[in-house]
Design an enzyme around this catalytic site. Structure first.
Site, PDB file in Angstrom:
ATOM      1  N   THR A 120       0.971  -1.173  -0.082  1.00 38.69           N
ATOM      2  CA  THR A 120       0.005  -0.086  -0.051  1.00 38.69           C
ATOM      3  C   THR A 120       0.871   1.175   0.040  1.00 38.69           C
ATOM      4  OG1 THR A 120      -0.276  -0.392   2.360  1.00 38.69           O
ATOM      5  CG2 THR A 120      -2.133  -0.842   1.057  1.00 38.69           C
ATOM      6  N   ARG A 211      -1.325   0.712  16.226  1.00 41.49           N
ATOM      7  CA  ARG A 211      -1.289   1.820  17.024  1.00 41.49           C
ATOM      8  C   ARG A 211      -2.307   2.081  17.886  1.00 41.49           C
ATOM      9  NH1 ARG A 211       2.423   4.916  12.686  1.00 41.49           N
ATOM     10  NH2 ARG A 211       0.927   3.484  11.341  1.00 41.49           N
TER      11      ARG A 211
HETATM   12  O1  C5P Z   1      -0.379   1.015  13.462  1.00 42.59           O
HETATM   13  P1  C5P Z   1      -1.115   0.535  12.333  1.00 42.59           P
HETATM   14  O2  C5P Z   1      -2.661   0.382  13.147  1.00 42.59           O
HETATM   15  O3  C5P Z   1      -1.087   1.453  11.277  1.00 42.59           O
HETATM   16  O4  C5P Z   1      -0.373  -0.977  12.191  1.00 42.59           O
HETATM   17  C1  C5P Z   1      -0.897  -1.481  10.836  1.00 42.59           C
HETATM   18  C2  C5P Z   1      -0.133  -2.915  10.718  1.00 42.59           C
HETATM   19  O5  C5P Z   1      -0.501  -3.596   9.456  1.00 42.59           O
HETATM   20  C3  C5P Z   1       1.389  -2.643  10.817  1.00 42.59           C
HETATM   21  O6  C5P Z   1       2.106  -4.001  11.421  1.00 42.59           O
HETATM   22  C4  C5P Z   1       1.784  -2.723   9.380  1.00 42.59           C
HETATM   23  O7  C5P Z   1       3.132  -3.287   9.233  1.00 42.59           O
HETATM   24  C5  C5P Z   1       0.612  -3.733   8.670  1.00 42.59           C
HETATM   25  N1  C5P Z   1       0.497  -3.515   7.280  1.00 42.59           N
HETATM   26  C6  C5P Z   1      -0.015  -2.350   6.586  1.00 42.59           C
HETATM   27  N2  C5P Z   1       0.022  -2.225   5.247  1.00 42.59           N
HETATM   28  C7  C5P Z   1       0.100  -3.129   4.773  1.00 42.59           C
HETATM   29  C8  C5P Z   1       0.585  -4.422   5.084  1.00 42.59           C
HETATM   30  C9  C5P Z   1       0.608  -4.697   6.566  1.00 42.59           C
HETATM   31  O8  C5P Z   1      -0.222  -1.305   7.452  1.00 42.59           O
HETATM   32  N3  C5P Z   1      -0.284  -3.089   3.291  1.00 42.59           N
END
Ligand code: C5P
Length: 236
Positions: A120, A211
């Site tokens: 993303t 988070r």
């Molecule tokens: O803190 P937050 O809610 O943004 O964390 C989202 C989690 O999802 C993180 O561990 C991030 O690495 C993961 N992730 C993401 N987007 C992706 C794949 C995985 O945010 N496309």
């Protein structure tokens, strides 16, 4: 895996994005019965967190290992065979046909393979710079179709892509969406965000939340609030 079969609480996957195994274990203890599903990514996995998969599984928790594997087929297969013994429920691989095929063939009965279509953080320019002729939307759609044909179990996608991906893969694959932000919480570095209720309404089966739970003053209350928010969407 029809979406309606998944209990609301099991749809919340809390990302254990913390610096140490001790911090992860303290958070799991604090969250107690409020969270049944955890994600372990690069940060914790490479800080000695891999044995935590078995520990959590033995406590009855499910674990999503977000290792985004990609290598020659034989290497992926041997790695996946070992991960399948760890007690993990979900494992991510990049959505390249050889990689997906090797992972699916080696996964065994209990591990499910999720494909990451296009990261993303990539926009049109990034995809072009990486040498692709297709734009982001077309590349995501092509890889989703290939994942479906190869028997992959699910896709990691943004909630904004969920409705379109549902049209491509129907209910055959589960959709796992990060970038979830309950109303009022900080977006941080996520650019394409959606509330838990809207993401589930858009077709997401599982919500990955880091988070907004991990950094909350009361993580347990934050997790409970997310589950409470998605419950009415699922019964309506
Ligand atoms: O803190 P937050 O809610 O943004 O964390 C989202 C989690 O999802 C993180 O561990 C991030 O690495 C993961 N992730 C993401 N987007 C992706 C794949 C995985 O945010 N496309």
């Amino acid at each position: 895996m029809p979406a309606t079969d998944i209990p609301p609480r099991d749809r919340l996957i809390v990302a254990l994005d913390v610096a140490s195994v001790e911090a992860a274990e303290a958070l799991v203890m604090r969250l107690g019965d409020s969270v049944t599903f955890y994600k372990i990514g690069y940060q914790l996995a490479f800080a000695g967190g891999l044995p935590l998969v078995r520990k959590l599984a033995d406590k009855g928790k499910k674990v999503f290992l977000d290792l985004k594997l990609h290598d020659i087929g034989n290497t992926v297969a041997r790695g996946v065979e070992n991960i399948a013994k760890s007690g993990a429920t979900f494992l991510t691989v990049h959505a390249y046909p050889q990689t997906m095929q090797a992972a699916v063939e080696a996964r065994g009965p209990n591990l499910k393979i999720l494909a990451v279509t296009v990261l993303t953080s990539y926009n049109e320019d990034d995809v072009k710079a990486a040498g692709y002729r297709l734009g982001v939307a077309d590349l995501v759609a092509q890889r989703a179709r290939q994942a479906d044909e190869l028997g992959v179990d699910g896709l990691v996608c943004s909630a904004e892509e969920a409705a379109n991906l549902r049209k491509i893969v129907a209910k055959r694959l589960c959709l796992v969406t990060p970038g979830i932000r309950p109303a009022g919480s900080a977006s941080g570095d996520q650019k394409r965000i959606m509330t838990p209720a809207r993401a589930v309404a858009a077709g997401a089966d599982y919500l990955v939340v880091g988070r907004p739970v991990v950094e909350a003053a009361d993580p347990k209350a934050a997790a409970d609030a997310i589950v409470a928010e998605i419950m009415p969407v699922l019964v309506s």
